[in-house]
Design a protein around this motif. Sequence first.
Motif, PDB file in Angstrom:
ATOM      1  N   LYS A  12      -5.575  32.875   4.756  1.00 30.63           N
ATOM      2  CA  LYS A  12      -6.760  32.582   3.937  1.00 30.63           C
ATOM      3  C   LYS A  12      -6.858  33.589   2.809  1.00 30.63           C
ATOM      4  O   LYS A  12      -6.624  34.779   3.017  1.00 30.63           O
ATOM      5  CB  LYS A  12      -8.029  32.653   4.790  1.00 30.63           C
ATOM      6  N   TYR A  13      -7.191  33.104   1.627  1.00 33.04           N
ATOM      7  CA  TYR A  13      -7.550  33.981   0.510  1.00 33.04           C
ATOM      8  C   TYR A  13      -9.037  33.769   0.271  1.00 33.04           C
ATOM      9  O   TYR A  13      -9.433  32.706  -0.183  1.00 33.04           O
ATOM     10  CB  TYR A  13      -6.760  33.615  -0.742  1.00 33.04           C
ATOM     11  N   LYS A  14      -9.848  34.759   0.620  1.00 34.15           N
ATOM     12  CA  LYS A  14     -11.310  34.598   0.618  1.00 34.15           C
ATOM     13  C   LYS A  14     -11.654  33.340   1.427  1.00 34.15           C
ATOM     14  O   LYS A  14     -11.269  33.252   2.570  1.00 34.15           O
ATOM     15  CB  LYS A  14     -11.866  34.578  -0.802  1.00 34.15           C
ATOM     16  N   THR A  17      -8.068  28.303   2.172  1.00 36.63           N
ATOM     17  CA  THR A  17      -7.016  28.347   3.188  1.00 36.63           C
ATOM     18  C   THR A  17      -5.703  27.844   2.600  1.00 36.63           C
ATOM     19  O   THR A  17      -5.560  26.655   2.310  1.00 36.63           O
ATOM     20  CB  THR A  17      -7.411  27.496   4.412  1.00 36.63           C
ATOM     21  N   ALA A  18      -4.747  28.748   2.403  1.00 33.62           N
ATOM     22  CA  ALA A  18      -3.470  28.380   1.793  1.00 33.62           C
ATOM     23  C   ALA A  18      -2.518  27.794   2.828  1.00 33.62           C
ATOM     24  O   ALA A  18      -1.737  26.882   2.535  1.00 33.62           O
ATOM     25  CB  ALA A  18      -2.835  29.601   1.123  1.00 33.62           C
ATOM     26  N   VAL A  19      -2.544  28.340   4.046  1.00 31.07           N
ATOM     27  CA  VAL A  19      -1.744  27.813   5.159  1.00 31.07           C
ATOM     28  C   VAL A  19      -2.681  27.670   6.349  1.00 31.07           C
ATOM     29  O   VAL A  19      -3.390  28.610   6.704  1.00 31.07           O
ATOM     30  CB  VAL A  19      -0.546  28.742   5.495  1.00 31.07           C
ATOM     31  N   VAL A  37       4.121  19.465  -2.494  1.00 31.00           N
ATOM     32  CA  VAL A  37       3.752  19.555  -3.907  1.00 31.00           C
ATOM     33  C   VAL A  37       3.400  21.008  -4.259  1.00 31.00           C
ATOM     34  O   VAL A  37       3.275  21.850  -3.365  1.00 31.00           O
ATOM     35  CB  VAL A  37       2.549  18.640  -4.214  1.00 31.00           C
ATOM     36  N   ASN A  38       3.221  21.288  -5.532  1.00 30.69           N
ATOM     37  CA  ASN A  38       2.824  22.642  -5.972  1.00 30.69           C
ATOM     38  C   ASN A  38       1.556  23.061  -5.238  1.00 30.69           C
ATOM     39  O   ASN A  38       0.616  22.286  -5.123  1.00 30.69           O
ATOM     40  CB  ASN A  38       2.534  22.669  -7.481  1.00 30.69           C
ATOM     41  N   GLY A  39       1.576  24.288  -4.725  1.00 25.76           N
ATOM     42  CA  GLY A  39       0.377  24.804  -4.059  1.00 25.76           C
ATOM     43  C   GLY A  39       0.222  24.378  -2.613  1.00 25.76           C
ATOM     44  O   GLY A  39      -0.806  24.646  -1.987  1.00 25.76           O
ATOM     45  N   ALA A  40       1.251  23.733  -2.055  1.00 27.21           N
ATOM     46  CA  ALA A  40       1.144  23.225  -0.672  1.00 27.21           C
ATOM     47  C   ALA A  40       1.104  24.353   0.355  1.00 27.21           C
ATOM     48  O   ALA A  40       0.614  24.171   1.471  1.00 27.21           O
ATOM     49  CB  ALA A  40       2.315  22.295  -0.372  1.00 27.21           C
ATOM     50  N   GLY A  41       1.647  25.519  -0.002  1.00 29.94           N
ATOM     51  CA  GLY A  41       1.647  26.644   0.925  1.00 29.94           C
ATOM     52  C   GLY A  41       3.038  27.057   1.396  1.00 29.94           C
ATOM     53  O   GLY A  41       3.178  27.875   2.315  1.00 29.94           O
ATOM     54  N   LYS A  42       4.077  26.569   0.723  1.00 28.89           N
ATOM     55  CA  LYS A  42       5.442  26.865   1.143  1.00 28.89           C
ATOM     56  C   LYS A  42       5.782  28.344   0.964  1.00 28.89           C
ATOM     57  O   LYS A  42       6.254  29.007   1.886  1.00 28.89           O
ATOM     58  CB  LYS A  42       6.444  26.010   0.333  1.00 28.89           C
ATOM     59  N   THR A  43       5.548  28.853  -0.241  1.00 29.54           N
ATOM     60  CA  THR A  43       5.880  30.258  -0.511  1.00 29.54           C
ATOM     61  C   THR A  43       5.025  31.180   0.352  1.00 29.54           C
ATOM     62  O   THR A  43       5.520  32.192   0.883  1.00 29.54           O
ATOM     63  CB  THR A  43       5.706  30.573  -2.010  1.00 29.54           C
ATOM     64  N   THR A  44       3.758  30.828   0.523  1.00 29.38           N
ATOM     65  CA  THR A  44       2.884  31.645   1.370  1.00 29.38           C
ATOM     66  C   THR A  44       3.434  31.701   2.804  1.00 29.38           C
ATOM     67  O   THR A  44       3.438  32.759   3.435  1.00 29.38           O
ATOM     68  CB  THR A  44       1.455  31.052   1.374  1.00 29.38           C
ATOM     69  N   THR A  45       3.914  30.567   3.293  1.00 27.43           N
ATOM     70  CA  THR A  45       4.507  30.519   4.643  1.00 27.43           C
ATOM     71  C   THR A  45       5.732  31.433   4.713  1.00 27.43           C
ATOM     72  O   THR A  45       5.862  32.253   5.625  1.00 27.43           O
ATOM     73  CB  THR A  45       4.906  29.063   4.994  1.00 27.43           C
ATOM     74  N   ASP A 157      13.820  30.370  -1.355  1.00 24.41           N
ATOM     75  CA  ASP A 157      12.645  29.736  -1.961  1.00 24.41           C
ATOM     76  C   ASP A 157      13.038  29.202  -3.337  1.00 24.41           C
ATOM     77  O   ASP A 157      13.226  29.970  -4.279  1.00 24.41           O
ATOM     78  CB  ASP A 157      11.500  30.753  -2.058  1.00 24.41           C
ATOM     79  N   GLU A 158      13.184  27.905  -3.431  1.00 25.97           N
ATOM     80  CA  GLU A 158      13.601  27.220  -4.659  1.00 25.97           C
ATOM     81  C   GLU A 158      14.864  27.836  -5.266  1.00 25.97           C
ATOM     82  O   GLU A 158      14.873  28.277  -6.419  1.00 25.97           O
ATOM     83  CB  GLU A 158      12.455  27.210  -5.683  1.00 25.97           C
ATOM     84  N   PRO A 159      15.950  27.841  -4.481  1.00 26.09           N
ATOM     85  CA  PRO A 159      17.166  28.514  -4.960  1.00 26.09           C
ATOM     86  C   PRO A 159      17.771  27.884  -6.206  1.00 26.09           C
ATOM     87  O   PRO A 159      18.460  28.573  -6.952  1.00 26.09           O
ATOM     88  CB  PRO A 159      18.133  28.402  -3.775  1.00 26.09           C
ATOM     89  N   THR A 188      12.387  23.384  -1.929  1.00 25.85           N
ATOM     90  CA  THR A 188      12.889  22.803  -3.167  1.00 25.85           C
ATOM     91  C   THR A 188      11.962  21.688  -3.612  1.00 25.85           C
ATOM     92  O   THR A 188      11.272  21.090  -2.789  1.00 25.85           O
ATOM     93  CB  THR A 188      14.325  22.253  -2.985  1.00 25.85           C
ATOM     94  N   HIS A 189      11.950  21.434  -4.916  1.00 25.92           N
ATOM     95  CA  HIS A 189      11.256  20.248  -5.421  1.00 25.92           C
ATOM     96  C   HIS A 189      12.253  19.147  -5.744  1.00 25.92           C
ATOM     97  O   HIS A 189      11.870  18.069  -6.181  1.00 25.92           O
ATOM     98  CB  HIS A 189      10.431  20.592  -6.667  1.00 25.92           C
ATOM     99  N   TYR A 190      13.553  19.438  -5.545  1.00 25.13           N
ATOM    100  CA  TYR A 190      14.567  18.417  -5.786  1.00 25.13           C
ATOM    101  C   TYR A 190      14.805  17.687  -4.470  1.00 25.13           C
ATOM    102  O   TYR A 190      15.427  18.219  -3.554  1.00 25.13           O
ATOM    103  CB  TYR A 190      15.855  19.052  -6.290  1.00 25.13           C
TER     104      TYR A 190
END
Length: 244
Positions: A12-14, A17-19, A37-45, A157-159, A188-190
């Motif tokens: 959680k950020y404040k 809830t990101a994940v 999609v963008n902002g789904a929480g992948k990088t945070t995970t 992460d998005e290699p 990846t987004h591909y």
Amino acid sequence: MNAIEIKELTKKYKDFTAVDKLDLTIGEGELFGLLGVNGAGKTTTIKMLSCLSKPTSGTAVLMGNSITEKPDEVKKIISISTQETAVAPNLTVRENLEFIAKIYSVPDPKAAADNVIADFSLGEKENARTKTLSGGWQRKVSIAMALITSPQILFLDEPTLGLDVLARRELWNVIRQLKSKMTIILTTHYLEEAEALCDRIAIMTSGKLRAIGTAEELKQLAGKESFEDAFIEIAENAGKEEIK
Ligand SMILES: Nc1ncnc2c1ncn2[C@@H]1O[C@H](COP(=O)(O)OP(=O)(O)OP(=O)(O)O)[C@@H](O)[C@H]1O
Ligand SMILES: [Mg+2]
């Protein structure tokens, strides 16, 4: 054995809830795709799994080590390569590799660099300063740097972000060579990349897992012929009902 067991992992950020209570198990040697999609929480995970960011609640166990109780043990067995992974621009390819090997106390840095230079066909550029390399080459160097410590779990992460088709295909071959030698989580987004490379794929939206399976299973689940259509169906219908 399971390489990764994620249990109600939450960030959680404040009050955002990101994940959101992520539950997921990944087998040893699996190449696992994390899509969304963008902002789904992948990088945070990925940041939580690689101990760069602390979970708000929940945990994950990597090769038997808890990220919340034994982060130092986890850090010894993982590597991460992201778009921002810093290759030192004024060092050569070989110097970058040996530098990382020394930081991580790899027993013979020169031999370790020799190995990854051979594995990644980096020989022709080993004495070039990395700032003179194209984006595709820099990505290869970045992944080679992540591998020099012989990790058991690798996060990519998005290699292939922003790479041309040929450079991307070349990186696919690099990733395929790593397959089953270690556990890999790739974002990846591909979509064709996920379909071509991943053993299983999870689709996240708004911090939650919406569907998981092989590309074939996800197509069947969504009732679509192409993986892209299946992804859109699952991502758009997320939240209406949990598809699993
Ligand atoms: N440090 C932070 N502070 C506040 N919110 C954050 C922070 N980091 C990430 N977020 C938010 O958490 C959500 C998930 O971000 P994350 O980077 O995990 O998404 P992602 O799935 O990797 O997206 P992308 O495909 O765009 O890389 C986003 O809404 C993002 O704005
Ligand atoms: Mg991301």
